[in-house]
Design a protein around this motif. Structure first.
Motif, PDB file in Angstrom:
ATOM      1  N   LEU A  71      39.107  39.817  24.478  1.00 58.71           N
ATOM      2  CA  LEU A  71      39.497  40.525  25.695  1.00 58.71           C
ATOM      3  C   LEU A  71      40.485  39.697  26.508  1.00 58.71           C
ATOM      4  N   GLY A  72      40.143  38.405  26.694  1.00 56.91           N
ATOM      5  CA  GLY A  72      40.986  37.544  27.509  1.00 56.91           C
ATOM      6  C   GLY A  72      42.364  37.413  26.903  1.00 56.91           C
ATOM      7  N   GLY A  73      42.372  37.207  25.596  1.00 55.35           N
ATOM      8  CA  GLY A  73      43.644  37.052  24.895  1.00 55.35           C
ATOM      9  C   GLY A  73      44.552  38.239  25.127  1.00 55.35           C
ATOM     10  N   LEU A 102      43.917  44.114  39.494  1.00 59.32           N
ATOM     11  CA  LEU A 102      44.954  43.646  40.430  1.00 59.32           C
ATOM     12  C   LEU A 102      45.999  42.812  39.672  1.00 59.32           C
ATOM     13  N   GLU A 103      45.540  42.104  38.638  1.00 59.08           N
ATOM     14  CA  GLU A 103      46.500  41.306  37.868  1.00 59.08           C
ATOM     15  C   GLU A 103      47.517  42.220  37.164  1.00 59.08           C
ATOM     16  N   VAL A 104      47.038  43.375  36.698  1.00 61.32           N
ATOM     17  CA  VAL A 104      47.960  44.360  36.114  1.00 61.32           C
ATOM     18  C   VAL A 104      48.972  44.790  37.193  1.00 61.32           C
ATOM     19  N   ALA A 117      42.510  52.080  49.986  1.00 66.90           N
ATOM     20  CA  ALA A 117      42.273  51.261  48.780  1.00 66.90           C
ATOM     21  C   ALA A 117      41.818  49.854  49.170  1.00 66.90           C
ATOM     22  N   ARG A 118      41.131  49.204  48.225  1.00 63.46           N
ATOM     23  CA  ARG A 118      40.715  47.802  48.432  1.00 63.46           C
ATOM     24  C   ARG A 118      41.186  46.976  47.245  1.00 63.46           C
ATOM     25  N   MET A 119      41.583  45.758  47.533  1.00 61.64           N
ATOM     26  CA  MET A 119      42.098  44.896  46.479  1.00 61.64           C
ATOM     27  C   MET A 119      41.434  43.533  46.524  1.00 61.64           C
ATOM     28  N   ALA A 270      23.493  38.549  37.165  1.00 60.25           N
ATOM     29  CA  ALA A 270      23.102  38.916  38.539  1.00 60.25           C
ATOM     30  C   ALA A 270      23.825  40.194  38.976  1.00 60.25           C
ATOM     31  N   PHE A 271      25.086  40.338  38.587  1.00 57.00           N
ATOM     32  CA  PHE A 271      25.852  41.539  38.936  1.00 57.00           C
ATOM     33  C   PHE A 271      25.148  42.788  38.379  1.00 57.00           C
ATOM     34  N   PHE A 272      24.802  42.739  37.118  1.00 55.16           N
ATOM     35  CA  PHE A 272      24.180  43.926  36.511  1.00 55.16           C
ATOM     36  C   PHE A 272      22.724  44.101  36.969  1.00 55.16           C
TER      37      PHE A 272
HETATM   38  C1  LIG Z   1      41.913  33.455  28.663  1.00 51.73           C
HETATM   39  C2  LIG Z   1      42.305  34.458  29.683  1.00 51.73           C
HETATM   40  C3  LIG Z   1      41.233  35.476  29.929  1.00 51.73           C
HETATM   41  C4  LIG Z   1      41.655  36.512  30.932  1.00 51.73           C
HETATM   42  C5  LIG Z   1      40.655  37.586  31.046  1.00 51.73           C
HETATM   43  C6  LIG Z   1      40.960  38.477  32.176  1.00 51.73           C
HETATM   44  C7  LIG Z   1      39.941  38.342  33.146  1.00 51.73           C
HETATM   45  C8  LIG Z   1      39.727  39.273  34.007  1.00 51.73           C
HETATM   46  C9  LIG Z   1      38.607  39.058  34.889  1.00 51.73           C
HETATM   47  C10 LIG Z   1      38.089  40.312  35.498  1.00 51.73           C
HETATM   48  O1  LIG Z   1      38.745  41.269  35.744  1.00 51.73           O
HETATM   49  S1  LIG Z   1      36.439  40.233  35.800  1.00 51.73           S
HETATM   50  C11 LIG Z   1      36.105  41.729  36.635  1.00 51.73           C
HETATM   51  C12 LIG Z   1      36.512  41.636  38.034  1.00 51.73           C
HETATM   52  N1  LIG Z   1      36.073  42.817  38.719  1.00 51.73           N
HETATM   53  C13 LIG Z   1      34.980  42.867  39.469  1.00 51.73           C
HETATM   54  O2  LIG Z   1      34.299  41.883  39.694  1.00 51.73           O
HETATM   55  C14 LIG Z   1      34.615  44.197  40.050  1.00 51.73           C
HETATM   56  C15 LIG Z   1      33.178  44.462  39.856  1.00 51.73           C
HETATM   57  N2  LIG Z   1      32.805  45.748  40.357  1.00 51.73           N
HETATM   58  C16 LIG Z   1      32.568  45.996  41.661  1.00 51.73           C
HETATM   59  O3  LIG Z   1      32.723  45.170  42.531  1.00 51.73           O
HETATM   60  C17 LIG Z   1      32.048  47.347  42.008  1.00 51.73           C
HETATM   61  O4  LIG Z   1      31.444  47.869  40.877  1.00 51.73           O
HETATM   62  C18 LIG Z   1      33.126  48.322  42.514  1.00 51.73           C
HETATM   63  C19 LIG Z   1      34.271  48.431  41.540  1.00 51.73           C
HETATM   64  C20 LIG Z   1      33.633  47.861  43.871  1.00 51.73           C
HETATM   65  C21 LIG Z   1      32.484  49.735  42.659  1.00 51.73           C
HETATM   66  O5  LIG Z   1      31.363  49.645  43.488  1.00 51.73           O
HETATM   67  P1  LIG Z   1      30.367  50.904  43.614  1.00 51.73           P
HETATM   68  O6  LIG Z   1      29.282  50.447  44.538  1.00 51.73           O
HETATM   69  O7  LIG Z   1      31.141  52.098  43.959  1.00 51.73           O
HETATM   70  O8  LIG Z   1      29.792  51.150  42.189  1.00 51.73           O
HETATM   71  P2  LIG Z   1      28.947  50.215  41.239  1.00 51.73           P
HETATM   72  O9  LIG Z   1      27.585  50.769  41.156  1.00 51.73           O
HETATM   73  O10 LIG Z   1      29.075  48.796  41.637  1.00 51.73           O
HETATM   74  O11 LIG Z   1      29.673  50.383  39.852  1.00 51.73           O
HETATM   75  C22 LIG Z   1      29.624  51.619  39.139  1.00 51.73           C
HETATM   76  C23 LIG Z   1      29.357  51.311  37.690  1.00 51.73           C
HETATM   77  O12 LIG Z   1      30.508  50.639  37.173  1.00 51.73           O
HETATM   78  C24 LIG Z   1      30.102  49.434  36.546  1.00 51.73           C
HETATM   79  N3  LIG Z   1      31.180  48.441  36.713  1.00 51.73           N
HETATM   80  C25 LIG Z   1      31.802  48.118  37.847  1.00 51.73           C
HETATM   81  N4  LIG Z   1      32.773  47.237  37.607  1.00 51.73           N
HETATM   82  C26 LIG Z   1      32.751  46.999  36.283  1.00 51.73           C
HETATM   83  C27 LIG Z   1      33.521  46.174  35.427  1.00 51.73           C
HETATM   84  N5  LIG Z   1      34.538  45.406  35.881  1.00 51.73           N
HETATM   85  N6  LIG Z   1      33.224  46.145  34.119  1.00 51.73           N
HETATM   86  C28 LIG Z   1      32.228  46.933  33.630  1.00 51.73           C
HETATM   87  N7  LIG Z   1      31.451  47.738  34.398  1.00 51.73           N
HETATM   88  C29 LIG Z   1      31.732  47.773  35.703  1.00 51.73           C
HETATM   89  C30 LIG Z   1      28.832  49.045  37.275  1.00 51.73           C
HETATM   90  O13 LIG Z   1      28.064  48.174  36.496  1.00 51.73           O
HETATM   91  C31 LIG Z   1      28.167  50.379  37.497  1.00 51.73           C
HETATM   92  O14 LIG Z   1      27.569  50.790  36.288  1.00 51.73           O
HETATM   93  P3  LIG Z   1      25.988  50.641  36.084  1.00 51.73           P
HETATM   94  O15 LIG Z   1      25.731  51.314  34.779  1.00 51.73           O
HETATM   95  O16 LIG Z   1      25.349  51.282  37.268  1.00 51.73           O
HETATM   96  O17 LIG Z   1      25.696  49.171  36.016  1.00 51.73           O
END
Ligand SMILES: CCCCCC/C=C/CC(=O)SCCNC(=O)CCNC(=O)[C@H](O)C(C)(C)COP(=O)(O)OP(=O)(O)OC[C@H]1O[C@@H](n2cnc3c(N)ncnc32)[C@H](O)[C@@H]1OP(=O)(O)O
Length: 725
Positions: A71-73, A102-104, A117-119, A270-272
């Motif tokens: 995924l990271g790659g 946001l990186e995209v 929107a929130r970022m 902890a997130f999940f």
């Molecule tokens: C070598 C180089 C490597 C590079 C690799 C690139 C790295 C990238 C790093 C990342 O992008 S890490 C992810 C960063 N994003 C987050 O931390 C966001 C996490 N999510 C949230 O904060 C919230 O979910 C939200 C988006 C603000 C929405 O909040 P809301 O209260 O409306 O709903 P939730 O109940 O929290 O979420 C709904 C549902 O969606 C699942 N989920 C949320 N975000 C993700 C995610 N990023 N990946 C997978 N699943 C996600 C969440 O778990 C809920 O589902 P569930 O079944 O109820 O658990």
């Protein structure tokens, strides 16, 4: 997936992966394919990237981190591909653009956002850093101070702030997609060089090195053992010191360190876990999927002591009209003044301030001593002090006054919900809501169902938790419920360690080094030693009801330490009296210093009871305190008081200052290995056979015996084999 569509001159790439358009491998592949298609099509002059269903993207698919390299790659090169496009690419940000999302957007040449929107780059909260070149692009766009703040805290910022920082080019109140297409059409043919962030220099800060040193010191102070904030800092510092490509290499190295640190796994767990506990269930078969909450249009809080004041503040902030009741005018006026003070302070932190909270409007917040005003409320939270007789008297009164459907909640940290419910004519509507102090700040709400509590009541209390922006965790009824029940053996061990030769500051230091916000003795001084003293007197463990001839260090055949009682008898209640386990500068002071009086007192106590003082190392302090707490957790799971280890972990992280980067006590046990936890408990219980808290629970023994299964399988062993426990 990402859907590719061609309108006129602007190709649209729509990220699609419900519910939050997380960037899975499939989404990234489709995004890459879409970009290549647009590039190859001469009739396409610009590209717009957006997300389906009003959400740009919540970033990398966190569940996909188990296959991190793949995924990271994939993500970094896709972001580079966007940036290097010869056709302008516009990001249309609706909902959220977080992490990889946001990186995209940072790879795009233009960013336009909806006003709501929130970022953010919240990777740090998952134990990671923005590993798709975000630590290198963001400082180039918004400057080092703002980028460091966003990356090391992971905070989400609103579009209005993003505009001020220059993170987005424009914000719109109407249709973001149409506005983005308009912008894309407008910029066709304009030079893209100045829009490519990787080509921009990092804006200079006067005296950059001094600024960075200070920022690092702050990050370290706040991290308390969590690695990610410091590594985030290092990645941003690399942006200030090296060309873009070298910075990206450094970012990748640091990302790999975090990925293999174990902390990332704990934080993602902890997130999940926090989301899993929303899907509550009881052993009786009630569950979130079938129970519907009832609306709460107006509420009431009874008692305006410390807890009541915080609860009122919390309800006002959630925009729930309410009545606040005290027993007499003197207490009412005192409580009103304190609540107003809290609300003024909260209002100052909010955009719109007091007007938004509207707490001077009696239709929204009414203070009274008249129980009759509770006739038409939908929900009451009783928050008087911990006294069963008083609570029963109030609930009896409530069942006569409140309308038939009203939910009756008791804020208690240990008392029996069934006994309180027995004072009413509607036990199905009685539920425990254990708030944590300060109630308007702490995120945890322990929700305790009694024998008769209805599924609707549980669903309504859970809905209330969400409205108050708290994490509600549903648990069963037992003394101390989950949180305090697990805390008892932990605190008990801490006091036994003092008896045996340790010092309050040594025990606190060991646990604070482990990552707790505050050790047990500092915590006890903060909360007030008299609270536990009163409860122990009520239980007949100390005070006038203790039968004559009871051995000083034994109760009901078990080891007991009278140390906390003795401190109270000396008027040492903690911070409020200026002395407790520590000495404070004055009554109400907050700076704890070791107290020679106490050390002398401990030494005399040991002499009196013939206890030989020994040196106790940090390892023993941690093992005895933490493993006894964990052991109680296994007993709680076996009894069905909580429906999974995630519940215990969410409670400890959000209510008891457990370090989140260690994933909660039960997750921590799984990382230590259950056979090791068991072996240590066996060793300590052999040394202290009169301490039941150290005797390994049957469920822990079972799990160790079946080969230390992963945490998510623990409960299946319980349901299949509980009869053999
Ligand atoms: C070598 C180089 C490597 C590079 C690799 C690139 C790295 C990238 C790093 C990342 O992008 S890490 C992810 C960063 N994003 C987050 O931390 C966001 C996490 N999510 C949230 O904060 C919230 O979910 C939200 C988006 C603000 C929405 O909040 P809301 O209260 O409306 O709903 P939730 O109940 O929290 O979420 C709904 C549902 O969606 C699942 N989920 C949320 N975000 C993700 C995610 N990023 N990946 C997978 N699943 C996600 C969440 O778990 C809920 O589902 P569930 O079944 O109820 O658990």
């Amino acid at each position: 997936m990402a859907q590719y569509a061609r309108g006129s001159a602007v190709a649209v790439i729509r990220l699609r992966n419900p519910p939050v358009n997380a960037l899975s491998r499939a989404v990234l592949q489709a995004l890459e394919d879409g970009l290549k298609k647009a590039d190859a099509d001469p009739s396409v002059k610009a590209v717009m990237i957006c997300g389906e269903n009003g959400k740009f993207s919540a970033g990398a698919d966190i569940r996909g981190f188990s296959a991190p390299k793949r995924l990271g790659g994939a993500l970094g090169p896709v972001v580079s591909l966007i940036e290097s496009s010869e056709k302008p690419v516009v990001a249309a940000i609706e909902g959220v653009a977080l992490g990889g999302g946001l990186e995209v957007a940072l790879g795009c040449h233009y960013r336009i956002a909806h006003v709501k929107a929130r970022m953010g780059l919240p990777e740090v909260t998952l134990g990671l850093l923005p590993g798709a070149e975000g630590t290198q692009r963001l400082p180039r766009l918004i400057g080092v101070p703002a980028a460091l703040d966003m990356i090391t805290t992971g905070k989400h910022i609103p579009a209005t702030e993003a505009l001020k920082l220059g993170l987005v080019d424009e914000i719109v109140e109407e249709n973001t997609i149409e506005a983005a297409i308009r912008l894309a059409n407008k910029v066709i043919g304009q030079p893209l060089g100045p829009r490519r962030l990787s080509l921009k220099p990092v804006p200079k800060v006067p005296n950059m090195e001094a600024f960075l040193d200070e920022a690092l010191a702050k990050v370290k102070r706040q991290a308390r053992g969590c690695l990610a904030p410091e590594l985030c800092f290092q990645a941003v510092r690399a942006a200030t010191q090296s060309p873009f490509a070298d910075g990206v290499r450094r970012e990748r190295e640091l990302f790999q360190v975090l990925l293999s640190s174990g902390q990332a796994q704990a934080l993602q767990y902890a997130f999940f876990a926090e989301r899993a506990v929303r899907r509550w269930a009881t052993p009786g078969g009630a569950s979130w999927s079938s129970a519907a909450p009832q609306p709460v249009r107006r509420a009431a809080v009874i008692g305006l002591g410390t807890m009541g004041r915080g609860i009122v503040t919390s309800l006002v902030k959630a925009n729930i009209p309410l009545v606040a009741l005290e027993q007499d005018l003197e207490n009412l006026n005192k409580g009103r003044k304190a609540v107003m003070f809290l609300l003024e302070r909260e209002a100052m932190k909010m955009e719109g301030g007091a007007q938004v909270l509207d707490f001077h409007n009696p239709a929204r917040l009414q203070f009274t001593v008249d129980f009759d005003l509770l006739r038409d409320v939908d929900l009451v939270i009783e928050a008087v002090f911990e006294n069963m007789a008083l609570k029963k008297e109030i609930f009896h009164k409530l069942s006569k006054i409140c309308k038939p459907g009203a939910l009756l909640c008791t804020n208690t940290s240990a008392l029996n919900i069934d006994e309180i419910a027995s004072a009413t004519n509607r036990p199905q509507q009685v539920i425990g809501t254990h708030f944590f102090s300060p109630a308007h700040v702490m995120r945890l709400l322990e929700i305790i169902y009694g024998r008769h509590t209805s599924p609707t009541a549980i669903a309504t209390a859970m809905q209330l938790a969400t409205a108050l922006k708290k994490v509600g965790v549903v648990v069963g009824n037992c003394f101390g419920f989950v949180g305090n029940r697990m805390m008892f053996p932990y605190v008990q061990q801490a006091v036994f360690l003092l008896e045996e030769g340790s010092r309050p500051d040594a025990v606190d230091q060991a646990l604070e080094d482990f990552g707790f916000k505050i050790g047990p003795f500092r915590m006890s001084d903060l909360a007030g030693l008299d609270v536990g003293w009163r409860s122990r007197k009520d239980q007949g463990l100390t005070g006038p009801s203790l039968p004559a001839g009871t051995p000083a260090r034994q109760r009901r055949g078990q080891r007991y330490s009278p140390l906390p009682d003795l401190l109270c008898e000396h008027g040492r209640f903690g911070q409020k009296t200026g002395k407790g386990w520590y000495l404070y500068e004055k009554a109400g002071g907050r700076t704890a210093t070791p107290d020679p009086w106490l050390l002398n007192f401990l030494s005399q106590y040991r002499d009196t009871h013939g206890i030989q003082t020994r040196f106790i190392d940090q390892e023993e302090i941690l093992e005895r305190c933490l493993f006894s707490l964990i052991n109680e957790g296994f007993a709680i799971l076996a009894e069905g008081i909580a429906s999974g280890p995630e519940h215990l972990d969410v409670i400890y992280i959000n209510g008891y200052g457990w370090p989140k980067h260690r994933g909660g006590p039960m997750f921590y046990a799984s990382t230590v290995g259950l056979p090791r936890v068991l072996a240590k408990l066996q060793k300590y219980s052999e040394a202290h056979p009169d301490v039941p808290g150290l005797q390994p629970s049957a469920f822990l023994k079972k799990l160790a015996a079946v080969g230390n299964p992963p945490l998510k399988e623990w409960m299946s062993y319980l349901s299949q084999q509980s009869s053999k426990l």
